[in-house]
Design a protein around this motif. Structure first.
Motif, PDB file in Angstrom:
ATOM      1  N   THR A 106      53.426   7.430  50.984  1.00 19.35           N
ATOM      2  CA  THR A 106      52.965   8.532  50.152  1.00 19.35           C
ATOM      3  C   THR A 106      53.421   9.840  50.779  1.00 19.35           C
ATOM      4  OG1 THR A 106      51.009   7.247  49.590  1.00 19.35           O
ATOM      5  CG2 THR A 106      50.928   9.583  49.102  1.00 19.35           C
ATOM      6  N   ILE A 107      53.953  10.744  49.948  1.00 21.64           N
ATOM      7  CA  ILE A 107      54.295  12.090  50.418  1.00 21.64           C
ATOM      8  C   ILE A 107      53.779  13.090  49.394  1.00 21.64           C
ATOM      9  CG2 ILE A 107      56.319  11.351  51.726  1.00 21.64           C
ATOM     10  CD1 ILE A 107      58.084  12.471  49.541  1.00 21.64           C
ATOM     11  N   SER A 108      53.741  14.350  49.790  1.00 23.33           N
ATOM     12  CA  SER A 108      53.208  15.383  48.908  1.00 23.33           C
ATOM     13  C   SER A 108      54.328  16.151  48.214  1.00 23.33           C
ATOM     14  CB  SER A 108      52.343  16.358  49.711  1.00 23.33           C
ATOM     15  OG  SER A 108      53.168  17.118  50.570  1.00 23.33           O
ATOM     16  N   GLY A 143      59.644   3.464  45.556  1.00 27.45           N
ATOM     17  CA  GLY A 143      58.290   2.980  45.787  1.00 27.45           C
ATOM     18  C   GLY A 143      57.480   3.938  46.639  1.00 27.45           C
ATOM     19  N   VAL A 144      57.816   5.222  46.607  1.00 26.35           N
ATOM     20  CA  VAL A 144      57.087   6.247  47.360  1.00 26.35           C
ATOM     21  C   VAL A 144      56.231   7.028  46.365  1.00 26.35           C
ATOM     22  CG1 VAL A 144      57.303   8.315  48.784  1.00 26.35           C
ATOM     23  CG2 VAL A 144      58.890   6.415  49.109  1.00 26.35           C
ATOM     24  N   ARG A 145      54.926   7.054  46.617  1.00 30.61           N
ATOM     25  CA  ARG A 145      53.999   7.763  45.734  1.00 30.61           C
ATOM     26  C   ARG A 145      53.974   9.238  46.118  1.00 30.61           C
ATOM     27  NH1 ARG A 145      47.777   7.995  45.165  1.00 30.61           N
ATOM     28  NH2 ARG A 145      47.879   7.772  47.405  1.00 30.61           N
ATOM     29  N   VAL A 146      53.967  10.111  45.127  1.00 29.04           N
ATOM     30  CA  VAL A 146      53.923  11.568  45.364  1.00 29.04           C
ATOM     31  C   VAL A 146      52.573  12.083  44.918  1.00 29.04           C
ATOM     32  CG1 VAL A 146      54.994  13.770  44.833  1.00 29.04           C
ATOM     33  CG2 VAL A 146      56.417  11.730  45.022  1.00 29.04           C
ATOM     34  N   VAL A 147      51.905  12.794  45.821  1.00 32.33           N
ATOM     35  CA  VAL A 147      50.587  13.364  45.535  1.00 32.33           C
ATOM     36  C   VAL A 147      50.712  14.882  45.507  1.00 32.33           C
ATOM     37  CG1 VAL A 147      49.275  11.424  46.478  1.00 32.33           C
ATOM     38  CG2 VAL A 147      49.951  13.292  47.972  1.00 32.33           C
ATOM     39  N   PRO A 148      49.793  15.562  44.781  1.00 37.41           N
ATOM     40  CA  PRO A 148      49.919  17.031  44.646  1.00 37.41           C
ATOM     41  C   PRO A 148      49.686  17.809  45.933  1.00 37.41           C
ATOM     42  CG  PRO A 148      48.249  16.145  43.131  1.00 37.41           C
ATOM     43  CD  PRO A 148      48.751  15.016  43.950  1.00 37.41           C
TER      44      PRO A 148
END
Length: 153
Positions: A106-108, A143-148
């Motif tokens: 996960t990255i922002s 497959g990398v989730r992006v969060v705010p």
């Protein structure tokens, strides 16, 4: 490099390479690609290593070479590939084998913005928002989730 007096030089070949900073050697992939074009491999390796000495070890760089008919060449150093930058930001060694089903990391959005600023050097006429959108889709395919927000990562 100046053209020889035998006439105007013409572009004969374009070579694209991925080389680690400061680690160009006459071994594959550099040696065969340049040897096939008839270029001096060691001269390029020394020039590349000198130019990339201030980069962090292991930084993967893209190189675009233009080879001319008189065996001269010009080369441009490009930014690292987007996937490499995303993997470094996320702390990944490999992306997900099944993107969409498995989240590898996960990255922002802040990370994507910073990567977008780096990539904008290669694409000066492309808006930053478009670059970040492209990076967002690259994250999805890895497959990398992006969060705010960074604290959600």
């Amino acid at each position: 490099m100046a053209a020889k007096s035998g006439g105007p030089r013409t572009l004969t070949n374009t070579i694209k390479l991925l080389i680690n900073a400061g680690a160009a050697k006459p071994a594959p992939p550099v040696g065969p690609a340049l040897g096939q074009a008839g270029l001096n491999i060691m001269a390029f390796c020394k020039e590349f290593n000198a130019k990339t000495a201030n980069f962090k070890d292991g930084t993967l760089l893209r190189v675009k070479m233009r080879v001319y008919s008189d065996k001269t060449y010009e080369w441009d150093l490009k930014t690292p590939p987007s996937t490499w930058l995303i993997k470094k930001a996320a702390g990944l060694v490999r992306a997900s084998g099944t993107p969409g089903h498995e989240v590898a990391a996960t990255i922002s959005l802040k990370h994507l913005y910073e990567i977008g600023l780096v990539k904008q050097r290669d694409m000066p006429n492309v808006p930053l928002q478009s670059i970040v959108t492209s990076l967002l889709h690259t994250c999805r395919s890895m497959g990398v989730r992006v969060v705010p927000r960074p604290e959600d990562a």
